[in-house]
Write a protein that holds these residues in place. Structure first.
Motif, short mmCIF file in Angstrom:
data_model
loop_
_atom_site.label_atom_id
_atom_site.label_comp_id
_atom_site.label_asym_id
_atom_site.label_seq_id
_atom_site.Cartn_x
_atom_site.Cartn_y
_atom_site.Cartn_z
N TYR A 1 -2.24 10.20 54.01
CA TYR A 1 -0.97 10.93 54.13
C TYR A 1 0.18 9.99 54.45
N LYS A 2 -0.13 8.85 55.03
CA LYS A 2 0.92 7.89 55.39
C LYS A 2 1.47 7.15 54.17
N LEU A 3 0.80 7.28 53.03
CA LEU A 3 1.27 6.62 51.81
C LEU A 3 2.45 7.35 51.18
N HIS A 4 2.61 8.62 51.49
CA HIS A 4 3.75 9.40 50.96
C HIS A 4 4.96 9.07 51.81
N SER B 1 -11.41 14.57 57.48
CA SER B 1 -10.79 13.61 56.59
C SER B 1 -10.60 14.23 55.21
N ALA B 2 -9.49 13.90 54.58
CA ALA B 2 -9.27 14.37 53.21
C ALA B 2 -10.23 13.65 52.28
N SER B 3 -10.61 14.31 51.23
CA SER B 3 -11.48 13.67 50.25
C SER B 3 -10.81 13.72 48.88
N GLN B 4 -11.22 12.81 48.06
CA GLN B 4 -10.71 12.79 46.70
C GLN B 4 -11.55 13.78 45.90
N GLY B 5 -11.34 15.03 46.14
CA GLY B 5 -12.10 16.08 45.48
C GLY B 5 -11.47 16.49 44.16
N PRO B 6 -12.03 17.52 43.57
CA PRO B 6 -11.50 18.00 42.30
C PRO B 6 -10.11 18.59 42.49
N GLU B 7 -9.34 18.60 41.42
CA GLU B 7 -7.98 19.15 41.48
C GLU B 7 -7.99 20.67 41.43
N GLY C 1 11.80 9.34 43.12
CA GLY C 1 12.74 10.34 42.64
C GLY C 1 12.54 11.65 43.39
N TYR C 2 13.51 12.52 43.27
CA TYR C 2 13.46 13.81 43.95
C TYR C 2 12.93 14.89 43.01
N VAL C 3 12.05 15.75 43.53
CA VAL C 3 11.58 16.90 42.76
C VAL C 3 12.39 18.15 43.10
N ASP C 4 13.07 18.10 44.22
CA ASP C 4 14.03 19.13 44.59
C ASP C 4 15.04 18.51 45.55
N VAL C 5 15.85 19.31 46.16
CA VAL C 5 16.96 18.78 46.95
C VAL C 5 16.54 17.88 48.12
N ASP C 6 15.35 18.10 48.67
CA ASP C 6 14.96 17.27 49.83
C ASP C 6 13.54 16.72 49.75
N THR C 7 12.93 16.73 48.56
CA THR C 7 11.57 16.23 48.43
C THR C 7 11.54 15.01 47.52
N LEU C 8 11.41 13.86 48.15
CA LEU C 8 11.31 12.60 47.43
C LEU C 8 9.84 12.27 47.20
N VAL C 9 9.51 11.84 46.01
CA VAL C 9 8.13 11.42 45.73
C VAL C 9 8.10 9.93 45.47
N CYS C 10 6.95 9.34 45.79
CA CYS C 10 6.70 7.93 45.52
C CYS C 10 5.44 7.88 44.65
N PRO C 11 5.05 6.73 44.15
CA PRO C 11 3.88 6.66 43.27
C PRO C 11 2.60 7.25 43.88
N GLU C 12 2.46 7.17 45.19
CA GLU C 12 1.24 7.67 45.84
C GLU C 12 1.29 9.16 46.16
N SER C 13 2.42 9.80 46.00
CA SER C 13 2.58 11.20 46.42
C SER C 13 1.61 12.15 45.74
N TYR C 14 1.34 11.95 44.47
CA TYR C 14 0.43 12.87 43.76
C TYR C 14 -0.96 12.82 44.37
N ASP C 15 -1.48 11.61 44.59
CA ASP C 15 -2.82 11.47 45.17
C ASP C 15 -2.85 11.97 46.61
N VAL C 16 -1.79 11.78 47.34
CA VAL C 16 -1.72 12.27 48.71
C VAL C 16 -1.78 13.79 48.75
N ALA C 17 -1.06 14.42 47.83
CA ALA C 17 -1.04 15.89 47.78
C ALA C 17 -2.40 16.42 47.40
#
Length: 91
Positions: free
Chosen positions: A10-13, A45-51, A75-91
């Protein structure tokens, strides 16, 4: 018993200047672990499970839009949510 999901991934986001930050995660964890109820707390702990679970609450088009946004980030996906390259995997 109280179980919470806490993982270093989670710290990667990174979202500089936003209230949802690494320091906030650390403060929450520290507060939980130092309280009287810490003995009843289970950290999972979070796991890299299925989507699949993501698709139970989001349309496939939305998930793909976010995945692509993360690839092109930052980049921003909305007015206050910035994503970084790791954000998708973190989510």
């Amino acid at each position: 018993m109280l179980a919470i999901l806490m993982d270093e991934i989670y710290k990667l986001h990174q979202n500089p200047g936003h209230v949802e930050s690494v320091s906030r995660l650390d403060a929450i964890r520290d507060a939980l672990m130092s309280g009287d109820y810490a003995k009843d707390l289970t950290l999972l702990s979070a796991s890299q499970g299925p989507e699949t679970p993501v698709y139970l609450v989001h349309e496939p088009e939305y998930v793909e839009k976010l995945r692509e946004q993360c690839r092109r980030s930052p980049g921003y996906v909305d007015v206050d949510t910035l994503v970084c390259p790791e954000s998708y995997d973190v989510a």
